[in-house]
Design a protein around this motif. Structure first.
Motif, PDB file in Angstrom:
ATOM      1  N   UNK A 425     126.253  51.392 113.525  1.00 34.41           N
ATOM      2  CA  UNK A 425     125.947  51.052 112.006  1.00 34.41           C
ATOM      3  C   UNK A 425     124.371  51.015 111.941  1.00 34.41           C
ATOM      4  N   UNK A 429     122.359  53.738 109.534  1.00 34.56           N
ATOM      5  CA  UNK A 429     121.490  53.416 108.506  1.00 34.56           C
ATOM      6  C   UNK A 429     120.150  53.627 108.935  1.00 34.56           C
ATOM      7  N   UNK A 432     119.490  56.989 108.011  1.00 31.79           N
ATOM      8  CA  UNK A 432     119.290  57.277 106.470  1.00 31.79           C
ATOM      9  C   UNK A 432     117.874  56.729 106.120  1.00 31.79           C
ATOM     10  N   UNK A 448     115.676  43.640 103.788  1.00 36.59           N
ATOM     11  CA  UNK A 448     116.698  43.689 103.021  1.00 36.59           C
ATOM     12  C   UNK A 448     117.942  44.219 103.556  1.00 36.59           C
ATOM     13  N   UNK A 449     117.869  45.035 104.387  1.00 35.83           N
ATOM     14  CA  UNK A 449     118.802  45.937 105.041  1.00 35.83           C
ATOM     15  C   UNK A 449     119.464  45.102 106.103  1.00 35.83           C
ATOM     16  N   UNK A 452     121.234  42.362 104.504  1.00 36.30           N
ATOM     17  CA  UNK A 452     122.725  42.786 104.207  1.00 36.30           C
ATOM     18  C   UNK A 452     123.654  42.845 105.203  1.00 36.30           C
ATOM     19  N   UNK A 453     123.153  43.197 106.494  1.00 38.83           N
ATOM     20  CA  UNK A 453     124.162  43.546 107.755  1.00 38.83           C
ATOM     21  C   UNK A 453     124.577  42.129 108.114  1.00 38.83           C
ATOM     22  N   UNK A 454     123.511  41.115 108.010  1.00 43.21           N
ATOM     23  CA  UNK A 454     123.761  39.808 108.306  1.00 43.21           C
ATOM     24  C   UNK A 454     124.678  39.054 107.367  1.00 43.21           C
ATOM     25  N   UNK A 455     124.557  39.404 106.086  1.00 42.31           N
ATOM     26  CA  UNK A 455     125.302  38.807 105.004  1.00 42.31           C
ATOM     27  C   UNK A 455     126.757  39.224 105.091  1.00 42.31           C
ATOM     28  N   UNK A 456     127.132  40.409 105.950  1.00 37.05           N
ATOM     29  CA  UNK A 456     128.421  40.830 105.962  1.00 37.05           C
ATOM     30  C   UNK A 456     128.860  39.950 107.249  1.00 37.05           C
TER      31      UNK A 456
END
Lengths: 458, 347
Positions: A425, A429, A432, A448-449, A452-456
């Motif tokens: 992942x 990412x 990208x 932010x990214x 985002x990953x931690x937030x999942x």
């Protein structure tokens, strides 16, 4: 060792053909263990001197000969001209061997054999292979808009290197460029040799005075010359302007552009009437004339930017003839030792610095002589034909002994466990993000990214 | 103040199924009740395992707190991985999770295998994403008891059931009890229309079936009917207009609906709205929340075509029994309506 040598050869008119023709006899002499046979594009008949000495095969016969075990190794000479290298390029992809990368930017060749051969998808595939999605996007945009890609930013040597068993380059600039993309390449630097011995059939270089007489130069002329095939990359605009200013102080100065101006270069725009005084453009020259101009000049100017990393055979020849030369501090030119030439930075000061060197050298014959002697000594030490031949032989022997396989060096270079999806992942990412132009400095975006990953919960 | 609501849905481009209909209906019903509503979809496509994670991350990075200067008061998320979106007032009306890593795992409908490390890790990570991103929602509703039960089993999360009314609710009506069993839906393996064709091979009465829909199994169904010698009684209608579907329900003897572990299944509710009994299978999931064997239809073992055939014969011979079962079914789903759904989702 049984070696197939696939290269353009005289009478094909190419610098690489001449290079090969000079090197082959030296290699045969220096490395008697090498049984060399020549491979040429079908229909080419090598010069009698070569054909008499080495067996010759048409390229069409190569697969059969390889299948029959005729050769231990194939050596391919790659340059950019499709007339001489398209067949070599295709054969290399099919039958990996050692490749001599005469320049690092192969974009023109790859574009010629894909896009300009009517296969735009293949062109996009090559860019995608070398540069991932960014490359493919660049290709698609170029195809859609018709605006060609700038070859220096996408050199397209990557597949060639991946399909080779070893790579020979002529200078450290190209070595570093290849290793930056392909750190595990088997690579050798063999400096571009200089053959003053006349294997091309030329007479030994004329002396200065005889040459000046032959070219009809006035006795007191101070001759500045530049050599080769003139494109914008040879920076004639800078040279012409600096020369015009030189001439204000040294009216006896003349400038000779010895060679042909590229028909694709809008030279008329550059060569304005105010810059024409004292300037001669010879047009295309045969070799003896070319060498006479080299012998006749007081200073040679050999600017180059951008550079495809090629070592200029003309430059090595000028240095070997003991001419004082002014070069660009760019690419392989920057590798010549300081005492053996003068280097002009490629920046806003380019014209000023060039003028300053011209003035200084014009005023100081002793300095010109000293520079020339340094140059001659440098070439004699590092660019001999025998030295090249021995370096080739050593690398080819090593290659056969190492039994290397072509190595697809596309990232990732580090394997990681197949169940490590988080790395997958992160890698995807990151790709990208890089494609979007993000870099290490873009903290807010990266945070932010990451959030985002931690937030999942991963 | 008028509330602004964003419905989020992960969508497979060019495929329209129950989830898309649910989202469209929900948006229309919210709009009818004065909410400012819009839907946001991201494509869902995962050729590789890692693409599941990328899709979830994509949703995670979408900011739906405001748009065009307008604050978004509430987000209603529907299915994996759209509910990974962040919002302080996230409500989930769960259509389904990634079933391949839950209830379908180990069945022939999932290619995730525990013994493959990469699969095992994917399963763990998707479940972790679900726990985290569903767990943070302000409220979780599901479209069926079946979906709620899976969520409890798989992630330890509790949810309230909110049955969605079918699209075109109100169009369905009872009619004559004809000589055919009606079946409708996408012709794929999960829907198991072949169970009906196999049953027909064992019926004693001339009961026939009419199957509306298209899909990858269409040809296999036709071949199967040929092979079993019932092609004359199996009518594959292909794609059928909505109005014609209503008529096909109305004229049917009964409705066959036996998908494997269905999340919910509009067909059950539609059949009952039309006053028809439903013949289903014991492992059909959400369908069993409404079909009670012998009360609103028949529940047969999925691997017993003779047993299902006997039920079809029974209905063919006794139309009054069929009518009674269908009427009881209609009463069972009478409470399903949009008012309750909207009140819960916006409460």
């Amino acid at each position: 060792m049984r070696l197939a040598w696939y290269s353009p050869l005289p009478p094909q008119r190419s610098g690489i053909a001449d290079y090969s023709a000079e090197l082959l006899p030296a290699l045969a002499r220096e490395a008697p263990d090498l049984a060399i046979e020549l491979v040429v594009d079908d229909g080419v008949r090598p010069a009698p001197a070569l054909a008499a000495r080495f067996p010759v095969h048409g390229a069409r016969a190569l697969p059969g000969l390889l299948a029959a075990g005729r050769f231990d190794l194939v050596l391919y000479h790659l340059g950019n001209n499709r007339d001489f290298h398209a067949g070599i390029y295709r054969a290399l992809l099919e039958h990996p061997g050692v490749v001599v990368l005469h320049e690092v930017v192969l974009h023109h060749l790859v574009r010629d054999v894909t896009l300009y051969a009517g296969d735009p998808d293949a062109y996009a595939r090559e860019l995608a292979y070398a540069y991932g999605r960014t490359g493919e996007a660049l290709a698609r945009r170029a195809l859609a808009t018709g605006v060609p890609l700038e070859p220096w930013s996408a050199p397209l040597f990557e597949r060639v290197v991946d399909r080779s068993l070893g790579v020979i380059v002529h200078n450290d600039y190209v070595r570093r460029r290849v290793l930056a993309s392909r750190p595990l390449s088997r690579l050798a630097v063999v400096p571009h040799h200089l053959d003053l011995g006349g294997s091309l059939g030329e007479a030994s270089p004329p002396d200065r005075e005889a040459a000046r007489d032959a070219q009809g130069l006035p006795a007191g002329a101070f001759v500045v010359a530049s050599f080769g095939f003139f494109t914008a990359a040879k920076r004639p605009e800078i040279l012409l302007r600096a020369f015009a200013r030189l001439r204000r102080e040294r009216p006896e100065a003349v400038l000779v552009l010895a060679g042909e101006v590229s028909p694709h270069y809008d030279f008329a725009r550059v060569f304005t009437p105010d810059l024409r005084a004292g300037v001669t453009i010879t047009g295309r020259l045969e070799l003896p004339d070319f060498l006479r101009w080299m012998a006749a000049c007081d200073i040679a100017v050999n600017l180059r930017h951008p550079t495809a990393g090629e070592t200029s055979g003309t430059l090595i020849r000028l240095l070997g003839m003991g001419r004082p030369v002014i070069v660009s501090r760019a690419g392989a030119f920057a590798e010549i030792p300081d005492g053996a030439c003068a280097k002009v930075d490629v920046d806003d000061s380019e014209e000023e610095l060039l003028l300053a060197y011209l003035l200084r050298l014009a005023a100081d014959p002793g300095l010109r002589r000293a520079m020339g002697e340094n140059a001659r000594a440098y070439v004699a030490a590092h660019h001999t034909l025998a030295g090249s031949a021995r370096a080739y032989a050593a690398f080819l022997r090593d290659t056969v002994a190492a039994k290397p396989e072509p190595f697809d060096a596309r990232p990732p270079l580090l394997p990681y466990p197949e169940d490590d999806l988080l790395t997958d992942l992160a890698r995807e990412v990151t790709t990208e993000l890089v494609d979007l132009g993000a870099g290490e400095a873009d903290d807010d975006l990266l945070r932010a990214v990451a959030e985002g990953i931690a937030g999942l919960g991963l | 103040m008028i509330e602004t609501i964003c419905i989020v849905n992960s969508q497979v481009p060019f495929a329209r199924g129950g989830a898309e209909m649910l989202v469209d209906s929900l948006a229309a019903e919210l709009g009818r009740r004065g909410f400012v509503v819009d839907t946001v979809a991201l494509p869902f496509h995962w050729p590789e395992r890692v693409d599941l994670l990328k899709s979830a991350l994509a949703w995670r990075l979408v900011d739906l707190t405001a748009a065009g200067g307008r604050k978004i008061d509430r987000v209603i998320a529907t299915r994996f991985p759209s509910y990974a979106v962040q919002h302080p007032n996230k409500v989930v009306w769960l259509v389904h999770q990634l079933r391949q890593v839950y209830d379908l795992q180990g069945s022939r409908y999932s290619d995730f295998a525990d013994e493959r490390p990469r699969d095992r890790r994917t399963i763990e990570m998707v479940r972790q994403i679900d726990r985290r991103t569903l767990g943070e929602a302000r409220a979780i509703f599901t479209i069926s008891q079946n979906v709620a039960e899976r969520l409890r089993r798989g992630n330890g999360l509790a949810a309230e059931v909110l049955y969605p009314p079918p699209p075109r609710d109100g169009a369905f009506h009872p009619g004559a009890f004809g000589d055919y069993v009606f079946a409708v839906g996408r012709l794929d393996r999960l829907k198991r229309f072949e169970l009906l064709v196999r049953a027909l091979a064992h019926t004693e009465t001339p009961v026939r079936c009419r199957i509306a829909g298209t899909g990858p199994e269409e040809r296999a169904l036709g071949d199967l009917a040929e092979r079993l010698g019932v092609a004359g009684r199996v009518e594959l209608l292909g794609w059928v207009e909505d109005a014609a579907v209503v008529d096909l329900y109305a004229g049917a003897l009964a409705v066959f609906y036996a998908p494997f572990d269905e999340d919910y299944g509009y067909v059950t509710v539609e059949a009952f709205r039309a006053g028809k009994p439903v013949v289903t299978a014991a492992d059909s999931g959400g369908v069993l929340e409404f079909v009670e064997d012998g009360a609103t239809g028949f529940v047969c073992p999925p691997d017993a075509p003779r047993e299902m055939a006997a039920r079809l014969d029974l209905l063919f011979r006794d139309r009054e029994r069929a009518r009674a079962l269908g009427t009881a079914g209609a009463a069972r789903v009478a409470g399903i309506g949009w008012d309750r759904v909207i009140a819960a989702l916006t409460g």
